[in-house]
Design an enzyme around this catalytic site. Structure first.
Site, mmCIF file in Angstrom:
data_model
loop_
_atom_site.group_PDB
_atom_site.id
_atom_site.type_symbol
_atom_site.label_atom_id
_atom_site.label_comp_id
_atom_site.label_asym_id
_atom_site.label_seq_id
_atom_site.Cartn_x
_atom_site.Cartn_y
_atom_site.Cartn_z
ATOM 1 N N ARG A 138 -124.207 32.801 -15.954
ATOM 2 C CA ARG A 138 -124.174 31.641 -16.596
ATOM 3 C C ARG A 138 -124.520 30.849 -14.982
ATOM 4 O O ARG A 138 -124.699 31.802 -13.459
ATOM 5 C CB ARG A 138 -122.514 31.637 -16.385
ATOM 6 C CG ARG A 138 -122.072 31.938 -17.645
ATOM 7 C CD ARG A 138 -120.636 32.252 -17.462
ATOM 8 N NE ARG A 138 -119.826 32.851 -16.823
ATOM 9 C CZ ARG A 138 -118.746 32.519 -16.482
ATOM 10 N NH1 ARG A 138 -117.875 32.481 -17.566
ATOM 11 N NH2 ARG A 138 -118.411 33.540 -15.420
ATOM 12 N N ARG A 182 -120.979 27.785 -14.833
ATOM 13 C CA ARG A 182 -119.772 27.615 -14.650
ATOM 14 C C ARG A 182 -119.226 27.259 -13.336
ATOM 15 O O ARG A 182 -119.779 27.147 -12.445
ATOM 16 C CB ARG A 182 -119.394 29.601 -14.518
ATOM 17 C CG ARG A 182 -117.730 30.142 -13.823
ATOM 18 C CD ARG A 182 -116.723 29.415 -14.881
ATOM 19 N NE ARG A 182 -115.863 30.212 -14.432
ATOM 20 C CZ ARG A 182 -114.489 29.744 -13.234
ATOM 21 N NH1 ARG A 182 -114.734 29.111 -13.267
ATOM 22 N NH2 ARG A 182 -113.307 30.561 -13.434
ATOM 23 N N ASP A 198 -111.015 27.458 -11.205
ATOM 24 C CA ASP A 198 -110.533 28.519 -12.486
ATOM 25 C C ASP A 198 -109.332 28.033 -13.415
ATOM 26 O O ASP A 198 -108.139 27.689 -12.206
ATOM 27 C CB ASP A 198 -109.889 30.392 -12.068
ATOM 28 C CG ASP A 198 -109.053 30.790 -13.042
ATOM 29 O OD1 ASP A 198 -109.877 30.807 -13.943
ATOM 30 O OD2 ASP A 198 -108.167 31.496 -12.933
ATOM 31 N N THR A 199 -109.308 27.746 -14.477
ATOM 32 C CA THR A 199 -108.448 27.033 -15.255
ATOM 33 C C THR A 199 -107.699 28.251 -16.507
ATOM 34 O O THR A 199 -108.274 29.414 -16.231
ATOM 35 C CB THR A 199 -108.927 25.944 -16.020
ATOM 36 O OG1 THR A 199 -109.823 26.065 -17.229
ATOM 37 C CG2 THR A 199 -109.822 24.916 -15.004
ATOM 38 N N ASP A 246 -112.918 25.617 -16.691
ATOM 39 C CA ASP A 246 -114.172 25.050 -16.149
ATOM 40 C C ASP A 246 -115.274 25.463 -16.446
ATOM 41 O O ASP A 246 -116.029 26.019 -15.865
ATOM 42 C CB ASP A 246 -113.568 26.232 -15.414
ATOM 43 C CG ASP A 246 -113.208 27.796 -15.673
ATOM 44 O OD1 ASP A 246 -113.632 28.474 -16.952
ATOM 45 O OD2 ASP A 246 -111.981 28.321 -15.335
ATOM 46 N N GLU A 263 -106.861 30.067 -19.662
ATOM 47 C CA GLU A 263 -107.581 29.938 -20.885
ATOM 48 C C GLU A 263 -107.332 29.953 -21.912
ATOM 49 O O GLU A 263 -106.010 29.148 -22.368
ATOM 50 C CB GLU A 263 -107.702 32.113 -21.350
ATOM 51 C CG GLU A 263 -107.980 32.692 -20.262
ATOM 52 C CD GLU A 263 -109.664 33.085 -19.686
ATOM 53 O OE1 GLU A 263 -110.189 31.853 -20.325
ATOM 54 O OE2 GLU A 263 -110.189 33.185 -18.050
#
Length: 326
Positions: free
Chosen positions: A184, A133, A138-139, A119, A141
């Site tokens: 970001r 970002r 959300d993916t 992501d 880690e």
């Protein structure tokens, strides 16, 4: 002289007496004139000398303003314009131009620098390299300092890398904050006009997360894509209770023994999660689960077809009914 005058009187020579008197008068006048003239000349000379001294003293005391001004004016006139010193400029340089797209769906072309994870990417934006970002997703880690490497993290990163390298990359900003606390960019990412976020959600490699109004423009279509992936049991949704509202729970991922899972209620499978009333016979002990195609090919070098115990839809990227084929 008296004797002479007396004699003249006595002689009765009046005319001679008058001549003598006139002669004496002339002599007196001449004597007196000789005495006074030198005195007058000296006085005049002294006066002239005094005036000259006073004039010279006055000139010495007087400020030489006219002379200096003249010299300055003459210097300024004879100095070339190229070497005349000017005061340093206090005008600050204009800040870098900001792309004004807030409140619109306009997309800004950027150049990809690298893929960081599922992501996050790094791009060249307005002449500077900056991390982006992805908004609203959300993916798992890939190398988190606390969470480590999570299931489907590498798959999400690899799929993201494939997508952002497949065409023209553009960013779309929402109406809220554009920069997060880690400096970001917060953006929607597109390749050839197709949403990368929505693709990752539809393939079960991301979850809807970090929903902070007013940056919610595409929330509804993102939730619909997630719902479809969850219904199919794709990717992160193939492991029961792995994807949660607060993140990804790696503790629910079962231990693997040569690629096979234990026969617990948490065993992952590629089918849709069933309600509690569904007969348990659908969760067969013959189901096999592999972290990725690399692990699957250790046992099945040519991949597996749909319906096979080790088949998972997330490994069938081209949707041809065959997973991990070479």
């Amino acid at each position: 002289m008296g004797t002479l005058c007396l004699q003249v009187v006595e002689d009765g020579n009046l005319k001679g007496l008058l001549q003598i008197f006139i002669g004496l008068l002339l002599v007196g006048i001449l004597v007196l004139g000789g005495c006074v003239a030198p005195n007058d000349d000296e006085e005049l000379n002294e006066k002239a000398s005094t005036e000259q001294v006073e004039k010279e003293t006055s000139e010495e005391k007087a400020p030489k303003e006219d002379s200096s001004i003249s010299e300055k004016e003459d210097t300024a006139e004879n100095t070339p314009a190229a070497i005349v010193k000017k005061p340093a400029s206090t005008v600050k340089p204009a800040p870098a131009k900001k792309t004004e797209t807030s409140g619109t769906t306009a997309q800004v072309p950027v150049k990809l620098v690298k893929t960081i994870d599922g992501d996050t990417i790094k791009v060249l934006y307005n002449g500077q390299e900056i991390n982006v970002r992805y908004l609203l997703i959300d993916t798992p880690e890939t190398n988190h300092p606390r969470l480590g490497k999570q299931p489907f993290g590498e798959e999400a990163k690899e799929r993201n890398r494939q997508l952002v390298n497949s065409g023209a990359l553009t960013l779309e900003f929402d109406i809220g904050e554009r920069i997060d606390k880690y400096d970001r960019l917060l953006a929607y990412v597109y390749v050839d006009g197709k949403s990368v976020q929505k693709t990752l959600l539809a393939e079960g490699l991301a979850r809807v997360a970090y929903v902070y109004p007013p940056n919610t423009r595409h929330l509804t279509p993102f939730e619909e894509a997630q719902k479809a992936a969850k219904k199919k049991g794709l990717g992160i949704w193939s492991i029961e209770d792995y994807a949660t509202d607060s993140g990804f729970d790696s503790d629910v991922v079962p231990a693997k023994n040569s690629g096979k899972t234990t026969t617990t209620s948490n065993a992952p499978n590629s089918t849709v999660s069933k309600p509690a009333s569904t007969p348990s016979t659908n969760v067969a002990s013959s189901q096999e689960w592999f972290q990725n195609c690399t692990e699957l090919r250790k046992k099945y070098p040519s991949g597996v077809p749909e319906g096979h115990a080790a088949y998972q839809a997330k490994m069938d990227r081209d949707k041809d009914g065959y997973a991990c084929e070479k």
